[in-house]
Structure formats: C-alpha cells, structure tokens
Scaffold this active site. Sequence first.
Site, PDB file in Angstrom:
ATOM      1  N   SER A 108      21.642   9.247  33.983  1.00 16.34           N
ATOM      2  CA  SER A 108      22.401   8.628  35.001  1.00 16.34           C
ATOM      3  C   SER A 108      23.517   7.696  33.986  1.00 16.34           C
ATOM      4  CB  SER A 108      21.504   7.669  35.924  1.00 16.34           C
ATOM      5  OG  SER A 108      22.452   7.494  37.063  1.00 16.34           O
ATOM      6  N   HIS A 240      17.900  12.960  42.415  1.00 12.09           N
ATOM      7  CA  HIS A 240      18.592  12.210  41.228  1.00 12.09           C
ATOM      8  C   HIS A 240      17.337  11.912  40.268  1.00 12.09           C
ATOM      9  CE1 HIS A 240      21.412   9.985  39.110  1.00 12.09           C
ATOM     10  NE2 HIS A 240      20.773   8.782  39.293  1.00 12.09           N
TER      11      HIS A 240
END
Length: 265
Positions: A108, A240
């Site tokens: 990320s 995610h």
Amino acid sequence: MSPTASPGTAGRAGASADTDRWIRRFRPRPEAAVRLVCFPHAGGSAGTYRPWAEAVDPSVEILAVQYPGRQDRYREPGVENIGELADLVMPALRSAAAGGRFALFGHSLGAALAFEVARRLTGGESPDLLVVSGRRAPSLVRQEAYHRLDDAGLAEHLEHLSGTDRRLLADPEALEMILPAIRSDLRAIETYRSAPGAAVDVPVLALTGDHDPWTTLLEAAGWSAHTTRGFDLRVFRGEHFYLAEHQAEVLQLLARRLSPVSELR
C-alpha cells in the site's frame, strides 16, 4: 561526546543509533543470502513484519522500516510527504543493507515509498528486486482525501479496510494515540504524485488481492510501465490485506524470486 571517545567512534555510534531507529531486525540472520527490506502500509508499523521474520525461508533476513509517529517513535511527528520520507530513510537503509544482496517490499503506502527509495538507489546500490503490493501504479491517480475526515469518519474508514485491530478502534484512548499517525500517512499517500515517466532499472513484482477495492488488477498491472527491467503480476484471493491470509504463499514466492537463479533477474 565523552572525553575518551574519538570522533570516528562517535560517528559510527551515531550512525548505528540512527539505523536502529529506522530499521528493525526481529530475527537477525547474518548468514542469510539476501535481505528483504519491508515498508509498512499507512498506519502500520515495523511490527507488521515480525511474523515474516519468523516464518520466512532461512536464506532471507527480514528488515522492517519503522516510520516516525508510532510505537517507540510515537513522540516524533509523522512525515506527510512520500519523497521526504524516502530521503529520510535512505541513510539508515544504506547502512543496514550494505555489503550484500537485498530487495525492497512495500504494501500500500509502503509500495509507493519502496518505489521512491528504489529510484534513489542507482548503479551498484540498486536492489535485486522491487516488490509492490496492494497499490496501483504511480502514474494512476485517484482523487482521495480520507485524511480530511474527522476522527469518527477516519475510524470508520479503518474498520472498512480491515487492517486495524477492532479492539483499538473501539478504545478511545488507543484511537487518540494511533489516529494522528494514520492521518499523517494518509495525507502523504493521498497527495503523492510521482515524477512524469518515473521508472526504476530494477525488476518489479506486483502483488494484489483479486477483490482489493483500492487497487484493481489493471491498476496493479500498470506497474509494468515503471520499470526498465522484468515485470510480473501475481494475484491472490482476497481484499486489501490479503497478505494476512496468504502469508505462507507470499513468503514462498518471495524466497523463490530472491534466489540467485530467479526468473526475474
């Protein structure tokens, strides 16, 4: 400096202390063939990679970056610019990774930061591999401003992401401690813009979850435009934070790719 310390000794001690401030070695492996320097997600800490240090193949040593504003560095202000953060971590990374093969891994926010660090490591300093996880290519921009949410809205956003312990989100005192660092990190990544045409002369391996709401498969594949070397994309089932569910598979993949005969080299 103490009266008996030489300037050289004091300088080495200072450099070591700065490296220890930025880099964590949860399980030192001085005989490892390669070091994997890991950059956490927004709001994350070096401790995210403690389980990796225990589980990874013995040929790999895990080094984890600790950003300012959290855990033992919670009194330090967060850094709200990815380029500035890359510049700040560089001296400690150079010291920790000196004298052997190494690679960079970022998830990320950490992927964007690892990319900017790789851009700064040129020639003989270059890593063997850049692994970018759960992040769209730098040239693909979404207009996001979660860092502007109030505390309640930000806590709700974190719960939706499923990357923060729900017990912390339910604890007002804990929230008071963690939200400033998270907000700082989100401001850094949401305002991040790479230089036009930015690329690294390093092989890139992109990893993503097949149902990540923050990174589509096309956005993950976009990393191919940011390397002048080999590129590969691997997709895992999950959202995610697919890494939590697929730790063993990811670590096995990384160990293979970091071997001297890797197909990406």
